[in-house]
Design a protein around this motif. Structure first.
Motif, PDB file in Angstrom:
ATOM      1  N   VAL A 243       0.825  -1.212   0.000  1.00  0.00           N
ATOM      2  CA  VAL A 243       0.000   0.000   0.000  1.00  0.00           C
ATOM      3  C   VAL A 243       0.859   1.262   0.000  1.00  0.00           C
ATOM      4  N   GLY A 244       1.843   1.318   0.898  1.00  0.00           N
ATOM      5  CA  GLY A 244       2.704   2.487   0.954  1.00  0.00           C
ATOM      6  C   GLY A 244       3.435   2.725  -0.358  1.00  0.00           C
ATOM      7  N   GLY A 245       3.957   1.659  -0.943  1.00  0.00           N
ATOM      8  CA  GLY A 245       4.656   1.780  -2.216  1.00  0.00           C
ATOM      9  C   GLY A 245       3.736   2.239  -3.332  1.00  0.00           C
ATOM     10  N   ALA A 246       2.530   1.666  -3.357  1.00  0.00           N
ATOM     11  CA  ALA A 246       1.568   2.042  -4.393  1.00  0.00           C
ATOM     12  C   ALA A 246       1.178   3.506  -4.277  1.00  0.00           C
ATOM     13  N   LEU A 247       0.912   3.959  -3.062  1.00  0.00           N
ATOM     14  CA  LEU A 247       0.523   5.350  -2.849  1.00  0.00           C
ATOM     15  C   LEU A 247       1.640   6.303  -3.262  1.00  0.00           C
ATOM     16  N   SER A 248       2.884   5.937  -2.948  1.00  0.00           N
ATOM     17  CA  SER A 248       4.011   6.814  -3.297  1.00  0.00           C
ATOM     18  C   SER A 248       4.212   6.897  -4.803  1.00  0.00           C
ATOM     19  N   ALA A 249       3.745   5.870  -5.535  1.00  0.00           N
ATOM     20  CA  ALA A 249       3.854   5.867  -6.992  1.00  0.00           C
ATOM     21  C   ALA A 249       2.676   6.564  -7.658  1.00  0.00           C
ATOM     22  N   GLY A 250       1.662   6.935  -6.862  1.00  0.00           N
ATOM     23  CA  GLY A 250       0.501   7.612  -7.408  1.00  0.00           C
ATOM     24  C   GLY A 250      -0.706   6.728  -7.623  1.00  0.00           C
ATOM     25  N   CYS A 251      -0.606   5.451  -7.222  1.00  0.00           N
ATOM     26  CA  CYS A 251      -1.742   4.531  -7.331  1.00  0.00           C
ATOM     27  C   CYS A 251      -2.662   4.696  -6.124  1.00  0.00           C
ATOM     28  N   GLN A 252      -3.865   4.136  -6.215  1.00  0.00           N
ATOM     29  CA  GLN A 252      -4.697   3.947  -5.043  1.00  0.00           C
ATOM     30  C   GLN A 252      -4.264   2.633  -4.392  1.00  0.00           C
ATOM     31  N   GLY A 253      -4.552   2.483  -3.106  1.00  0.00           N
ATOM     32  CA  GLY A 253      -4.092   1.289  -2.402  1.00  0.00           C
ATOM     33  C   GLY A 253      -5.136   0.698  -1.490  1.00  0.00           C
ATOM     34  N   ILE A 254      -5.455  -0.581  -1.691  1.00  0.00           N
ATOM     35  CA  ILE A 254      -6.401  -1.300  -0.837  1.00  0.00           C
ATOM     36  C   ILE A 254      -5.615  -2.274   0.044  1.00  0.00           C
ATOM     37  N   LEU A 255      -5.784  -2.141   1.340  1.00  0.00           N
ATOM     38  CA  LEU A 255      -5.171  -3.062   2.304  1.00  0.00           C
ATOM     39  C   LEU A 255      -6.192  -4.118   2.681  1.00  0.00           C
TER      40      LEU A 255
END
Length: 291
Positions: A243-255
């Motif tokens: 999630v953290g990696g996805a958010l930092s890349a600009g994606c949305q993130g579902i945990l």
């Protein structure tokens, strides 16, 4: 009056969509937009390992088929560096999924592409099960160092040899992930992250991560779908790497609350998931319900 209104609203949500209560309780928001593509972790989301035997997580096979039938493009994003993508696809298919190797991106597949693109000569400290993926390259007089989850091959001798190649800063350092731990047979076990951190500390050379949580990894995964990171959502059980990696890349993130998820992850001090789902089935429900 305000207390009464909140109580009535909660009761209405419970009747219409029980999962919305989870969103309010844990302070997360709904997805801001319907994803045009899906990135999905493997271990802890599709399956768990029990005594080194893969077992599909409840409802994950059915949920993943619904995603496939929807026509939304997807890529499986894993930090698994002990198997090739071909072997991973074979293992998943044995437990009920229908997945081809070209739908999987892993640190090994990314770093081998980088080596080809730059004509590197790698020194590798990786799991013996993926050592063959690097046999195509000239490994004499190495100009880069690649370290993955070598498991039992992480010995003082192998780590010291790797350190000697790194110290002085003459060679680039590629890490096949930076995860802290993984779940195996219900127990948490050390991942490659601590070995990478030790080599960085001693050599004073910063590793470039080829897997999650590197934005480069998520950008490459989105590119496989022909989309920008902002158009995709990542589904994972690791609040930091997934999630953290996805958010930092600009994606949305579902945990998701499966795999290595722990209740404290919902209150992470810096990573705020776009949405927290009970499992993959719940996450797919949310995605497919959006217009």
């Amino acid at each position: 009056k305000q207390w009464y209104q909140r109580r009535v609203r909660a009761n209405n949500l419970r009747i219409k969509a029980p999962w919305l209560l989870t969103v309010e309780k844990e302070g997360t928001n709904m997805l801001s937009r319907k994803p045009q593509g899906v990135l999905c972790d493997i271990s802890g989301v599709l399956k768990n390992s029990v005594n080194r035997v893969d077992v599909a997580i409840e409802k994950s096979v059915e949920a993943f088929k619904r995603l496939q039938d929807s026509g939304i493009p997807y890529v499986l994003c894993t930090n698994e560096s002990c198997y090739s993508t071909a072997v991973m696809a074979e293992k998943l298919n044995k437990i009920g999924f229908n997945i081809s190797a070209d739908k999987i991106i892993s640190p090994v597949s990314v770093v081998t592409q980088v080596i080809k693109e730059n004509n590197h000569r790698p020194y590798v400290l990786v799991n013996e099960k993926v050592a063959g993926e690097f046999s195509q390259f000239d490994q004499s007089d190495p100009d880069i160092v690649v370290v993955g989850d070598a498991e039992e091959l992480f010995t003082y001798e192998s780590m010291n040899r790797t350190f000697k190649l790194l110290v002085g800063g003459e060679r680039k350092f590629y890490a096949l992930g930076r995860s802290k731990y993984y779940l195996d047979s219900g127990e948490l076990k050390l991942e490659v992250g601590c070995f990478i951190a030790g080599l960085e500390y001693s050599s004073q050379v910063k590793a470039e991560v080829m897997g999650k949580p590197s934005p480069v990894f998520f950008n490459r995964a989105a590119k496989m779908l022909g989309l920008s990171p902002g158009d995709v959502v990542m589904i994972g059980d690791d609040v930091d790497s997934d999630v953290g990696g996805a958010l930092s890349a600009g994606c949305q993130g579902i945990l998701v609350k499966t795999g290595k998820y722990r209740p404290k992850d919902a209150k992470h001090p810096t990573v705020k998931p776009t949405f927290i789902a009970d499992n993959l089935s719940h996450a797919i429900d949310v995605i497919l319900s959006m217009k």
